[in-house]
Motif scaffolding. Structure first.
Motif, PDB file in Angstrom:
ATOM      1  N   VAL A 134     -24.744 -18.787 -76.178  1.00 49.27           N
ATOM      2  CA  VAL A 134     -24.114 -18.326 -74.935  1.00 49.27           C
ATOM      3  C   VAL A 134     -25.207 -17.793 -74.014  1.00 49.27           C
ATOM      4  CG1 VAL A 134     -22.579 -16.598 -73.909  1.00 49.27           C
ATOM      5  CG2 VAL A 134     -21.876 -17.834 -75.979  1.00 49.27           C
ATOM      6  N   LYS A 135     -25.228 -18.321 -72.782  1.00 50.69           N
ATOM      7  CA  LYS A 135     -26.270 -17.907 -71.828  1.00 50.69           C
ATOM      8  C   LYS A 135     -25.777 -16.777 -70.912  1.00 50.69           C
ATOM      9  CE  LYS A 135     -29.747 -21.124 -72.170  1.00 50.69           C
ATOM     10  NZ  LYS A 135     -29.838 -21.033 -73.629  1.00 50.69           N
ATOM     11  N   HIS A 136     -24.486 -16.865 -70.522  1.00 47.62           N
ATOM     12  CA  HIS A 136     -23.934 -15.883 -69.598  1.00 47.62           C
ATOM     13  C   HIS A 136     -22.574 -15.450 -70.118  1.00 47.62           C
ATOM     14  CE1 HIS A 136     -27.015 -16.950 -66.661  1.00 47.62           C
ATOM     15  NE2 HIS A 136     -26.808 -18.177 -67.072  1.00 47.62           N
ATOM     16  N   GLY A 137     -22.362 -14.157 -70.218  1.00 51.25           N
ATOM     17  CA  GLY A 137     -21.076 -13.688 -70.720  1.00 51.25           C
ATOM     18  C   GLY A 137     -21.142 -12.226 -71.112  1.00 51.25           C
ATOM     19  N   ILE A 138     -20.370 -11.899 -72.138  1.00 52.49           N
ATOM     20  CA  ILE A 138     -20.403 -10.538 -72.666  1.00 52.49           C
ATOM     21  C   ILE A 138     -20.427 -10.612 -74.183  1.00 52.49           C
ATOM     22  CG2 ILE A 138     -19.197  -9.434 -70.736  1.00 52.49           C
ATOM     23  CD1 ILE A 138     -16.651  -9.460 -72.500  1.00 52.49           C
ATOM     24  N   ASP A 165     -27.133 -12.098 -69.825  1.00 48.53           N
ATOM     25  CA  ASP A 165     -27.621 -12.988 -68.769  1.00 48.53           C
ATOM     26  C   ASP A 165     -28.833 -13.735 -69.304  1.00 48.53           C
ATOM     27  OD1 ASP A 165     -27.545 -14.000 -66.060  1.00 48.53           O
ATOM     28  OD2 ASP A 165     -29.380 -12.860 -65.735  1.00 48.53           O
ATOM     29  N   GLU A 166     -28.846 -15.067 -69.132  1.00 48.14           N
ATOM     30  CA  GLU A 166     -29.919 -15.908 -69.685  1.00 48.14           C
ATOM     31  C   GLU A 166     -30.146 -15.593 -71.166  1.00 48.14           C
ATOM     32  OE1 GLU A 166     -30.860 -18.426 -68.178  1.00 48.14           O
ATOM     33  OE2 GLU A 166     -30.330 -17.994 -66.091  1.00 48.14           O
ATOM     34  N   ALA A 167     -29.031 -15.406 -71.884  1.00 46.36           N
ATOM     35  CA  ALA A 167     -29.027 -15.165 -73.330  1.00 46.36           C
ATOM     36  C   ALA A 167     -29.613 -13.808 -73.735  1.00 46.36           C
ATOM     37  CB  ALA A 167     -29.716 -16.300 -74.088  1.00 46.36           C
ATOM     38  N   GLU A 168     -29.895 -12.949 -72.742  1.00 47.84           N
ATOM     39  CA  GLU A 168     -30.477 -11.644 -73.043  1.00 47.84           C
ATOM     40  C   GLU A 168     -29.456 -10.536 -72.832  1.00 47.84           C
ATOM     41  OE1 GLU A 168     -33.524 -11.229 -74.268  1.00 47.84           O
ATOM     42  OE2 GLU A 168     -34.138 -13.320 -74.005  1.00 47.84           O
ATOM     43  N   LEU A 169     -29.386  -9.612 -73.787  1.00 46.83           N
ATOM     44  CA  LEU A 169     -28.559  -8.414 -73.617  1.00 46.83           C
ATOM     45  C   LEU A 169     -29.062  -7.664 -72.392  1.00 46.83           C
ATOM     46  CD1 LEU A 169     -28.506  -7.045 -77.280  1.00 46.83           C
ATOM     47  CD2 LEU A 169     -26.609  -8.146 -76.070  1.00 46.83           C
ATOM     48  N   GLN A 170     -28.156  -7.271 -71.516  1.00 45.14           N
ATOM     49  CA  GLN A 170     -28.550  -6.585 -70.283  1.00 45.14           C
ATOM     50  C   GLN A 170     -28.558  -5.066 -70.484  1.00 45.14           C
ATOM     51  OE1 GLN A 170     -29.585  -8.408 -67.279  1.00 45.14           O
ATOM     52  NE2 GLN A 170     -29.869  -9.607 -69.156  1.00 45.14           N
ATOM     53  N   VAL A 208     -19.227 -12.955 -79.240  1.00 46.15           N
ATOM     54  CA  VAL A 208     -19.996 -13.384 -78.070  1.00 46.15           C
ATOM     55  C   VAL A 208     -19.105 -14.298 -77.231  1.00 46.15           C
ATOM     56  CG1 VAL A 208     -22.164 -14.362 -77.253  1.00 46.15           C
ATOM     57  CG2 VAL A 208     -22.059 -13.318 -79.531  1.00 46.15           C
ATOM     58  N   CYS A 209     -18.846 -13.876 -75.994  1.00 43.53           N
ATOM     59  CA  CYS A 209     -17.870 -14.566 -75.135  1.00 43.53           C
ATOM     60  C   CYS A 209     -18.562 -15.099 -73.886  1.00 43.53           C
ATOM     61  CB  CYS A 209     -16.787 -13.589 -74.688  1.00 43.53           C
ATOM     62  SG  CYS A 209     -16.084 -12.606 -76.027  1.00 43.53           S
ATOM     63  N   PRO A 210     -18.539 -16.414 -73.653  1.00 46.37           N
ATOM     64  CA  PRO A 210     -19.091 -16.954 -72.406  1.00 46.37           C
ATOM     65  C   PRO A 210     -18.192 -16.609 -71.229  1.00 46.37           C
ATOM     66  CG  PRO A 210     -18.120 -18.713 -73.731  1.00 46.37           C
ATOM     67  CD  PRO A 210     -17.988 -17.450 -74.534  1.00 46.37           C
ATOM     68  N   CYS A 211     -18.772 -16.381 -70.051  1.00 45.26           N
ATOM     69  CA  CYS A 211     -17.968 -16.181 -68.847  1.00 45.26           C
ATOM     70  C   CYS A 211     -17.579 -17.554 -68.296  1.00 45.26           C
ATOM     71  CB  CYS A 211     -18.749 -15.401 -67.798  1.00 45.26           C
ATOM     72  SG  CYS A 211     -18.760 -13.643 -68.146  1.00 45.26           S
ATOM     73  N   PRO A 212     -16.316 -17.744 -67.930  1.00 45.27           N
ATOM     74  CA  PRO A 212     -15.824 -19.068 -67.530  1.00 45.27           C
ATOM     75  C   PRO A 212     -16.630 -19.731 -66.416  1.00 45.27           C
ATOM     76  CG  PRO A 212     -14.008 -17.546 -67.783  1.00 45.27           C
ATOM     77  CD  PRO A 212     -15.273 -16.736 -67.937  1.00 45.27           C
ATOM     78  N   GLU A 213     -17.061 -18.976 -65.419  1.00 45.43           N
ATOM     79  CA  GLU A 213     -17.749 -19.611 -64.287  1.00 45.43           C
ATOM     80  C   GLU A 213     -19.109 -20.196 -64.682  1.00 45.43           C
ATOM     81  OE1 GLU A 213     -18.039 -15.108 -63.295  1.00 45.43           O
ATOM     82  OE2 GLU A 213     -16.792 -16.415 -64.503  1.00 45.43           O
ATOM     83  N   PHE A 214     -19.582 -19.817 -65.872  1.00 45.08           N
ATOM     84  CA  PHE A 214     -20.886 -20.331 -66.306  1.00 45.08           C
ATOM     85  C   PHE A 214     -20.744 -21.341 -67.443  1.00 45.08           C
ATOM     86  CE2 PHE A 214     -22.091 -16.151 -64.529  1.00 45.08           C
ATOM     87  CZ  PHE A 214     -22.945 -16.594 -63.555  1.00 45.08           C
TER      88      PHE A 214
END
Ligand code: ZN
Length: 140
Positions: A31-35, A102-107, A131-137
């Motif tokens: 997952v690249k973008h999400g929570i 973001d970009e697979a990194e914990l923010q 690990v959940c991807p954000c839909p827009e990404f």
């Protein structure tokens, strides 16, 4: 994507930095973008995010012990003698923390770490990491 993280603890009251384990699972999820939701399923453990400086962690433990001492006449102690552990989990901690990816990194901020708190150890604990991807990404 749901992972289970094994967290064996070695002390009665222990704070364990699980940040690197969570980051590793985020990488594994692709997952690249999400929570990411980190969730503990135990009633005498908890999670929080703060600085993992040893002196500070000792201060936090000491303050929890001072504010919620062991064996202070709690009703639950007649069951298994660990009311103070449940109360510390309820008053000071959460069963979950949520961190953006973001970009697979914990923010996380520079000094922020994901801290698991054992309040009635030592035990073999399990923490869920979703690990959940954000839909827009979402990508193909
Ligand atoms: Zn209990």
């Amino acid at each position: 994507m749901l992972f289970e993280l094994e967290v064996p603890t070695s002390e009665k009251f222990q704070i364990v930095d699980i940040t690197d384990d969570v980051q590793r699972l985020v990488y594994r999820s692709k997952v690249k973008h999400g929570i990411v939701i980190v969730f503990t399923r135990h009633t005498t453990t908890g999670l929080f995010i703060n600085e993992a400086e040893n002196g500070l962690l000792e201060d936090i433990k000491a303050k929890m012990k001072e504010l919620v001492p062991k064996g202070a006449g709690y009703s639950h102690d007649r069951i298994d003698g660990n009311a103070h552990s449940h109360i510390r989990a309820s008053l000071f901690l959460n069963p979950e923390v949520v961190i953006p990816i973001d970009e697979a990194e914990l923010q996380l901020g520079t000094w922020q770490r994901i801290l698991f708190v054992e309040l009635d150890g030592p035990r073999h604990r399990k923490v869920q990491v979703m690990v959940c991807p954000c839909p827009e990404f979402l990508e193909e």
